[in-house]
Design an enzyme around this catalytic site. Structure first.
Site, PDB file in Angstrom:
ATOM      1  N   HIS A 144       0.808  -1.215   0.026  1.00 38.13           N
ATOM      2  CA  HIS A 144      -0.126  -0.013   0.028  1.00 38.13           C
ATOM      3  C   HIS A 144       0.760   1.134   0.065  1.00 38.13           C
ATOM      4  O   HIS A 144       0.198   2.339  -0.213  1.00 38.13           O
ATOM      5  CB  HIS A 144      -0.984   0.129   1.203  1.00 38.13           C
ATOM      6  CG  HIS A 144      -0.285   0.282   2.541  1.00 38.13           C
ATOM      7  ND1 HIS A 144      -0.216  -0.498   3.414  1.00 38.13           N
ATOM      8  CD2 HIS A 144       0.039   1.595   3.340  1.00 38.13           C
ATOM      9  CE1 HIS A 144       0.513  -0.203   4.495  1.00 38.13           C
ATOM     10  NE2 HIS A 144       0.334   1.167   4.541  1.00 38.13           N
ATOM     11  N   ASP A 174       0.153  -7.712   1.386  1.00 38.49           N
ATOM     12  CA  ASP A 174       0.514  -6.229   1.627  1.00 38.49           C
ATOM     13  C   ASP A 174       1.904  -6.230   1.426  1.00 38.49           C
ATOM     14  O   ASP A 174       2.426  -5.160   2.412  1.00 38.49           O
ATOM     15  CB  ASP A 174      -0.122  -5.477   2.884  1.00 38.49           C
ATOM     16  CG  ASP A 174      -0.028  -4.068   2.754  1.00 38.49           C
ATOM     17  OD1 ASP A 174       0.047  -3.322   1.557  1.00 38.49           O
ATOM     18  OD2 ASP A 174      -0.151  -3.496   4.064  1.00 38.49           O
ATOM     19  N   SER A 256       4.978   2.258   7.782  1.00 39.47           N
ATOM     20  CA  SER A 256       4.354   1.531   6.971  1.00 39.47           C
ATOM     21  C   SER A 256       5.414   0.999   6.178  1.00 39.47           C
ATOM     22  O   SER A 256       6.213   1.570   5.615  1.00 39.47           O
ATOM     23  CB  SER A 256       3.395   1.797   6.214  1.00 39.47           C
ATOM     24  OG  SER A 256       2.021   1.879   6.768  1.00 39.47           O
TER      25      SER A 256
END
Length: 423
Positions: A144, A174, A256
């Site tokens: 993402h 992911d 992230s």
């Protein structure tokens, strides 16, 4: 005093002056304004000098307080355990930090709570983290972070920057891999740990770039294992990401893709999500990381093929518990109830069955009579999270999984299921 003040004002005016103006040209109005302001300041200073100062009352004589020694610091016998932990974290950061990078993303449709990159022209730009996977410049991050990016830039710990190419992505875990063509001298990859051995209570260390603050270290513990995150949705249904590690190490937007490390500096997960309260985007004490076991399985495929095929059974399912079993009239109160079988799919070919009876009152469209999976490969499963976790850990597309199922008539059978790749 008046003479010195006037001399000082002359120097100030000289410092603010511009070269002589040509004949017939008006002075710059900005310079006129400055000169006027300076003149007013000089007049105010002169008035202050000429004014009679107001006498101040004498300060009261305060009593002398008795001498008091400073509070004693803690002795080595008390501080040594914590000092030892501090030294460990300092050394861990010193060794791991060079391999952790910040990723500048241009042209990405990142979630709105990701911090923007100052100076980039595209308002949709974002930022994330990553870590060096091997000595060939491959960097692991989250899908993402880099999905739909038009350009990527990597920032290393020493300020070095390098453009990066997108190598492969896997929305179902992911995870993504990007690659830089050069590395700072002496920077080596991080070591993957064994996430299957991770236990609740172990130390968890996150390094990343929260809110763009590059190479930030936070420390917590492993709060839970075997969690499941909602994954991508396709026409045939929504997939889940299993075996997720939960931690209370502070993770925020920008973390992230960064590594979650154990106390030895091994990567046990990739920080990917946080739990937030409604209307808030800050850390609430619950962070999630894709486990290193998934990284070890998926990333080689992303490097070699640009993608990874996850195993697929082709069923919709529901976790059973005592309350659910009572409402459905089942003798089995743990396991996974098959609620739908896709067509075509491995489950259909293997003869697995969903319920075909009348819809159960108060249970939406749930029908009675479906098979109940109670084990895979001889390992008992209590719920759908555990079933998906074992499938993800132990099987690949093309493998055959042996399922133990309880049929609607109460008999227990073993079913061979040849797994396909997810469509």
């Amino acid at each position: 005093m008046r003479f010195l003040l006037l001399c000082g004002l002359c120097l100030l005016l000289v410092g603010c002056s511009l070269p002589p103006m040509p004949l017939g040209q008006r002075p710059d109005p900005t310079v006129e304004a400055i000169q006027t302001q300076v003149a007013l300041m000089a007049e105010e200073q002169l008035l202050m000098l000429e004014a009679t100062p107001t006498p101040r009352p004498p300060l009261p004589v305060l009593p002398t307080l008795p001498p008091v020694s400073p509070q004693p610091t803690l002795g080595a016998e008390l501080t040594e355990p914590l000092l030892s932990q501090e030294r460990l974290l300092v050394e861990l950061f010193r060794r791991a930090n060079p391999a952790v990078v910040s990723i500048d993303v241009l042209g990405s449709s990142l979630p709105s709570n990701h911090p923007a990159i100052p100076g980039l022209p595209d308002a949709r730009s974002g930022q994330g983290s990553g870590f060096l996977y091997d000595d060939q410049g491959h960097i692991v991050t989250n899908n993402h972070v880099v999905a739909r990016s038009s350009q990527l830039q990597v920032r290393f710990f020493d300020g070095t920057t390098a453009l990066a190419d997108l190598v492969g992505t896997d929305p179902d875990s992911d995870l993504a891999v990007i690659r830089v063509r050069r590395l700072p001298e002496g920077v080596g990859p991080l070591t993957l740990g064994e996430s299957r051995a991770v236990e609740v209570g172990q130390t968890a260390v996150a390094i990343g770039s929260p809110f763009g603050e590059q190479n930030t270290l936070t420390v917590g513990v492993v709060s839970g294992v075997g969690r499941t995150l909602r994954g991508p949705t396709r026409s045939i249904g929504t997939y889940s990401i299993p075996n997720i590690i939960q931690t209370d190490a502070s993770i925020n937007p920008g973390n992230s893709g960064g590594p979650l490390l154990n106390i030895r500096g091994e990567v046990i997960g990739v920080n990917t999500a946080i739990a937030v309260s409604q209307g808030n985007s800050s850390f609430e004490g619950v962070g999630y990381a894709v486990p290193a076991s998934t990284v070890a399985k998926v990333v080689p495929g992303l490097i070699s093929e640009g993608r990874f095929d996850h195993p697929w059974m082709g069923i919709a399912m529901l976790s059973l518990d005592a309350l659910m079993a009572e409402r459905l009239g089942l003798e089995v109160d743990r396991g996974v109830l098959i609620t739908d079988v896709r067509s075509p799919s491995p489950a259909q070919r293997a003869g697995l069955r969903a319920g075909t009876g009348e819809p159960i009152e108060g249970m939406m469209s749930l029908q009675a009579g479906g098979d109940i999976i109670i084990a895979i490969g001889g390992q008992f499963v209590a719920d759908s999270d555990q079933l998906l976790g074992l499938l993800d850990l132990n099987y690949r597309a093309g493998d055959t999984a042996v399922l133990t199922v309880v049929r609607a008539n109460g008999t227990t059978e073993e079913v061979d299921l040849l797994l396909d790749a997810r469509p």
